[in-house]
Write a protein that holds these residues in place. Structure first.
Motif, mmCIF file in Angstrom:
data_model
loop_
_atom_site.group_PDB
_atom_site.id
_atom_site.type_symbol
_atom_site.label_atom_id
_atom_site.label_comp_id
_atom_site.label_asym_id
_atom_site.label_seq_id
_atom_site.Cartn_x
_atom_site.Cartn_y
_atom_site.Cartn_z
ATOM 1 N N TRP A 110 11.906 21.498 35.008
ATOM 2 C CA TRP A 110 11.712 21.112 36.414
ATOM 3 C C TRP A 110 11.050 19.746 36.502
ATOM 4 O O TRP A 110 11.330 18.954 37.398
ATOM 5 C CB TRP A 110 10.859 22.189 37.079
ATOM 6 N N ALA A 111 10.188 19.459 35.532
ATOM 7 C CA ALA A 111 9.485 18.176 35.492
ATOM 8 C C ALA A 111 10.318 17.062 34.882
ATOM 9 O O ALA A 111 9.838 15.928 34.753
ATOM 10 C CB ALA A 111 8.178 18.317 34.710
ATOM 11 N N GLY A 112 11.548 17.362 34.492
ATOM 12 C CA GLY A 112 12.451 16.319 34.023
ATOM 13 C C GLY A 112 12.502 16.113 32.525
ATOM 14 O O GLY A 112 13.172 15.184 32.058
ATOM 15 N N LEU A 113 11.824 16.950 31.751
ATOM 16 C CA LEU A 113 11.867 16.794 30.299
ATOM 17 C C LEU A 113 13.193 17.334 29.757
ATOM 18 O O LEU A 113 13.703 18.348 30.232
ATOM 19 C CB LEU A 113 10.690 17.519 29.653
ATOM 20 N N SER A 114 13.713 16.672 28.764
ATOM 21 C CA SER A 114 15.062 16.999 28.295
ATOM 22 C C SER A 114 15.093 17.625 26.909
ATOM 23 O O SER A 114 16.167 18.001 26.445
ATOM 24 C CB SER A 114 15.926 15.726 28.279
ATOM 25 N N SER A 115 13.935 17.748 26.256
ATOM 26 C CA SER A 115 13.915 18.321 24.915
ATOM 27 C C SER A 115 12.832 19.394 24.841
ATOM 28 O O SER A 115 11.746 19.182 24.309
ATOM 29 C CB SER A 115 13.668 17.236 23.865
ATOM 30 N N VAL A 116 13.147 20.547 25.425
ATOM 31 C CA VAL A 116 12.206 21.665 25.469
ATOM 32 C C VAL A 116 12.887 22.893 24.890
ATOM 33 O O VAL A 116 13.993 23.260 25.316
ATOM 34 C CB VAL A 116 11.742 21.966 26.911
ATOM 35 N N ARG A 117 12.224 23.538 23.931
ATOM 36 C CA ARG A 117 12.801 24.714 23.293
ATOM 37 C C ARG A 117 11.772 25.848 23.273
ATOM 38 O O ARG A 117 10.563 25.614 23.346
ATOM 39 C CB ARG A 117 13.265 24.382 21.869
ATOM 40 N N VAL A 118 12.278 27.049 23.144
ATOM 41 C CA VAL A 118 11.431 28.241 23.092
ATOM 42 C C VAL A 118 11.489 28.815 21.690
ATOM 43 O O VAL A 118 12.579 28.973 21.120
ATOM 44 C CB VAL A 118 11.903 29.283 24.128
ATOM 45 N N LEU A 119 10.320 29.133 21.132
ATOM 46 C CA LEU A 119 10.272 29.711 19.795
ATOM 47 C C LEU A 119 10.796 31.140 19.851
ATOM 48 O O LEU A 119 10.217 32.006 20.501
ATOM 49 C CB LEU A 119 8.841 29.685 19.258
ATOM 50 N N HIS A 120 11.898 31.383 19.156
ATOM 51 C CA HIS A 120 12.537 32.686 19.190
ATOM 52 C C HIS A 120 11.671 33.700 18.449
ATOM 53 O O HIS A 120 11.388 33.539 17.268
ATOM 54 C CB HIS A 120 13.926 32.607 18.555
ATOM 55 N N GLY A 121 11.264 34.725 19.162
ATOM 56 C CA GLY A 121 10.375 35.725 18.565
ATOM 57 C C GLY A 121 8.905 35.427 18.770
ATOM 58 O O GLY A 121 8.057 36.275 18.520
ATOM 59 N N GLY A 122 8.612 34.212 19.211
ATOM 60 C CA GLY A 122 7.255 33.848 19.575
ATOM 61 C C GLY A 122 6.240 33.922 18.435
ATOM 62 O O GLY A 122 6.579 33.833 17.248
ATOM 63 N N PHE A 123 4.993 34.078 18.846
ATOM 64 C CA PHE A 123 3.883 34.111 17.890
ATOM 65 C C PHE A 123 4.063 35.235 16.874
ATOM 66 O O PHE A 123 3.740 35.074 15.693
ATOM 67 C CB PHE A 123 2.573 34.291 18.660
ATOM 68 N N LYS A 124 4.582 36.368 17.322
ATOM 69 C CA LYS A 124 4.762 37.502 16.419
ATOM 70 C C LYS A 124 5.699 37.145 15.277
ATOM 71 O O LYS A 124 5.435 37.478 14.108
ATOM 72 C CB LYS A 124 5.313 38.701 17.189
ATOM 73 N N ALA A 125 6.795 36.466 15.578
ATOM 74 C CA ALA A 125 7.748 36.091 14.533
ATOM 75 C C ALA A 125 7.111 35.121 13.543
ATOM 76 O O ALA A 125 7.366 35.188 12.335
ATOM 77 C CB ALA A 125 8.996 35.467 15.163
ATOM 78 N N TRP A 126 6.262 34.223 14.061
ATOM 79 C CA TRP A 126 5.573 33.264 13.197
ATOM 80 C C TRP A 126 4.637 33.991 12.229
ATOM 81 O O TRP A 126 4.623 33.714 11.031
ATOM 82 C CB TRP A 126 4.796 32.277 14.061
ATOM 83 N N VAL A 127 3.875 34.942 12.755
ATOM 84 C CA VAL A 127 2.947 35.710 11.919
ATOM 85 C C VAL A 127 3.709 36.569 10.926
ATOM 86 O O VAL A 127 3.355 36.640 9.734
ATOM 87 C CB VAL A 127 2.033 36.575 12.809
ATOM 88 N N ASP A 128 4.759 37.228 11.384
ATOM 89 C CA ASP A 128 5.550 38.092 10.504
ATOM 90 C C ASP A 128 6.157 37.309 9.350
ATOM 91 O O ASP A 128 6.396 37.863 8.265
ATOM 92 C CB ASP A 128 6.659 38.788 11.294
ATOM 93 N N ALA A 129 6.412 36.014 9.571
ATOM 94 C CA ALA A 129 6.982 35.173 8.513
ATOM 95 C C ALA A 129 5.907 34.667 7.545
ATOM 96 O O ALA A 129 6.233 33.960 6.581
ATOM 97 C CB ALA A 129 7.729 33.999 9.130
ATOM 98 N N GLY A 130 4.651 35.014 7.800
ATOM 99 C CA GLY A 130 3.566 34.585 6.923
ATOM 100 C C GLY A 130 3.246 33.110 7.003
ATOM 101 O O GLY A 130 2.713 32.529 6.054
ATOM 102 N N LEU A 131 3.540 32.500 8.139
ATOM 103 C CA LEU A 131 3.320 31.062 8.304
ATOM 104 C C LEU A 131 1.889 30.780 8.762
ATOM 105 O O LEU A 131 1.201 31.669 9.286
ATOM 106 C CB LEU A 131 4.345 30.508 9.299
ATOM 107 N N PRO A 132 1.394 29.555 8.569
ATOM 108 C CA PRO A 132 -0.037 29.267 8.759
ATOM 109 C C PRO A 132 -0.489 29.315 10.217
ATOM 110 O O PRO A 132 0.264 29.026 11.138
ATOM 111 C CB PRO A 132 -0.179 27.847 8.195
ATOM 112 N N LEU A 133 -1.769 29.668 10.365
ATOM 113 C CA LEU A 133 -2.429 29.666 11.663
ATOM 114 C C LEU A 133 -3.687 28.815 11.573
ATOM 115 O O LEU A 133 -4.175 28.512 10.486
ATOM 116 C CB LEU A 133 -2.815 31.087 12.079
ATOM 117 N N THR A 134 -4.203 28.435 12.715
ATOM 118 C CA THR A 134 -5.449 27.678 12.761
ATOM 119 C C THR A 134 -6.242 28.081 13.991
ATOM 120 O O THR A 134 -5.675 28.605 14.959
ATOM 121 C CB THR A 134 -5.174 26.163 12.797
ATOM 122 N N ARG A 135 -7.549 27.829 13.942
ATOM 123 C CA ARG A 135 -8.396 27.999 15.127
ATOM 124 C C ARG A 135 -8.785 26.636 15.704
ATOM 125 O O ARG A 135 -9.480 26.573 16.711
ATOM 126 C CB ARG A 135 -9.659 28.781 14.771
#
Length: 283
Positions: A110-135
Motif C-alpha cells: 500500500w505504501a508503494g514498496l515493490s520488493s516485499v516477501r513473506v517468510l513461508h512458515g514464519g518464525f516456526k519454520a526458521w526455528v525448526d530448521a535450526g537457524l540462528p536467533l539473536t536477542r
C-alpha cells in the motif's frame, strides 16, 4: 519472484545491505506477547512491528474499527526509522500463521514498496530448521522514504453498502462460527455483512500452515472475479473482523497471480459502529 520466501533462501541473504527483516508476531489475546517473543529471540537483523502501535492507526470510538489503517505520515516515519526505502528488499514474518505478516505485507505494498516477501512458515519454520536467533535489537540507518498511499486498493463502508446490493463478491475471512453469528468472542455484535461469502483465511493453507500451490489458490478464488464486456475485472472485496486476516486472503489471491482485490480496512468492527448498517446471520 514469489511473494513467499523459504527459510533456506532467507538464510543465504542474511547480512545483505539492502535486506530488512520485520518481525510481526502479535497475539490479539495478549497484546504484549509478540514484543516479548521478539525480545526473547528473533531472526538476526529483524526489527519489531507491533500490530497496534506500528501497523494500525488511532481508534476513533464509534467510528473506526479495531485496527484502522495507520496515518500515512506516521507510517512513513516508521518505515524511515526501519531504514526502508524504494530499493529495500523486505521480508516479513510472524509465528507461522501468516496473518500478521500478511497485514504488514499489505501495508508495505500500500505504501508503494515493490520488493516485499513473506517468510513461508514464519518464525516456526526458521526455528525448526535450526537457524540462528539473536536477542540483539536491530539498529537501522534511517531512510528518507516518502509515499502516497494506494487508496485504489481500499473501499469505505459506504462503498461496501453499495456493493453489497450489487453483484460484486464480498469475502469474509473469519471462520464460519463468527460469520454465521453463532459465536463472537471479540466484537459486540455478531453476524456478517449481508451478501458476504464466508471464505476463511485458514483454508488458504494445509495442516502445516503452508500455503497451497498457486493452482489450488487460483481454483479457490478465481470464481470471485468477473469480466465485463470491456475486459475489465470486477474484483472481490475482502474483509474480516478488523482488516487483518482479510489481508491473508489478499496475499493468497496474489500468490495465485490474480489481480489485486480491494480491502475494506474497517471491516466488521467498523461496520457495526453504525446501527443503521444491515447485519445478517446464518450460514
Amino acid at each position: 519472484m514469489s511473494l513467499l520466501i523459504e527459510v533456506d533462501e532467507l538464510a543465504e541473504k542474511l547480512g545483505e545491505p539492502s535486506l530488512r527483516l520485520i518481525d510481526a508476531r502479535f497475539s490479539l489475546q495478549d497484546i504484549n506477547l509478540g514484543n516479548q517473543q521478539y525480545r526473547d529471540g528473533h531472526i538476526p537483523g529483524a526489527v519489531y512491528a507491533d500490530l497496534e502501535q506500528d501497523l494500525s492507526g488511532t481508534i476513533a470510538p464509534g467510528i473506526t474499527g479495531r485496527h484502522p489503517l495507520p496515518d500515512p505520515v506516521q507510517f512513513a516515519k516508521r518505515l524511515q526509522f526501519w531504514g526502508i526505502s524504494e530499493t529495500t528488499q523486505v521480508v516479513v514474518y510472524d509465528d507461522g500463521s501468516h496473518a500478521m505478516a500478511a497485514r504488514c505485507w499489505w501495508l508495505l505494498e500500500w505504501a508503494g514498496l515493490s520488493s516485499v516477501r513473506v517468510l513461508h512458515g514464519g518464525f516456526k519454520a526458521w526455528v525448526d530448521a535450526g537457524l540462528p536467533l539473536t536477542r540483539k535489537i536491530a539498529k537501522c540507518d534511517p531512510s528518507d522514504y516518502a509515499f502516497t498511499p494506494c487508496y485504489q486498493r481500499t473501499v469505505t463502508a459506504g462503498d461496501v453498502l453499495m456493493l453489497s446490493q450489487q453483484s460484486a463478491a464480498l469475502l469474509d475471512a473469519r471462520g464460519l462460527e463468527r460469520y454465521a453469528g453463532r459465536s463472537e468472542p471479540i466484537d459486540p455484535v455478531a453476524g456478517h455483512i449481508p451478501g458476504a461469502l464466508c471464505i476463511p483465511f485458514t483454508e488458504n493453507m494445509d495442516v502445516n500452515n503452508r500455503f497451497f500451490s498457486p493452482d489450488v489458490l487460483t481454483e479457490r478464488f478465481r470464481r470471485f472475479y468477473s469480466t465485463a464486456d470491456t475486459g475489465e475485472y470486477s474484483r472481490p472485496v475482502c474483509y474480516c473482523g478488523s482488516g487483518v486476516t482479510a489481508c491473508h486472503n489478499i496475499l493468497a489471491m496474489r500468490l495465485a497471480g490474480l489481480p489485486w482485490p480491494t480491502l475494506y480496512p474497517g471491516s466488521w468492527s467498523e461496520w457495526i459502529t453504525d446501527p443503521a448498517r444491515p447485519v445478517a446471520t446464518g450460514d
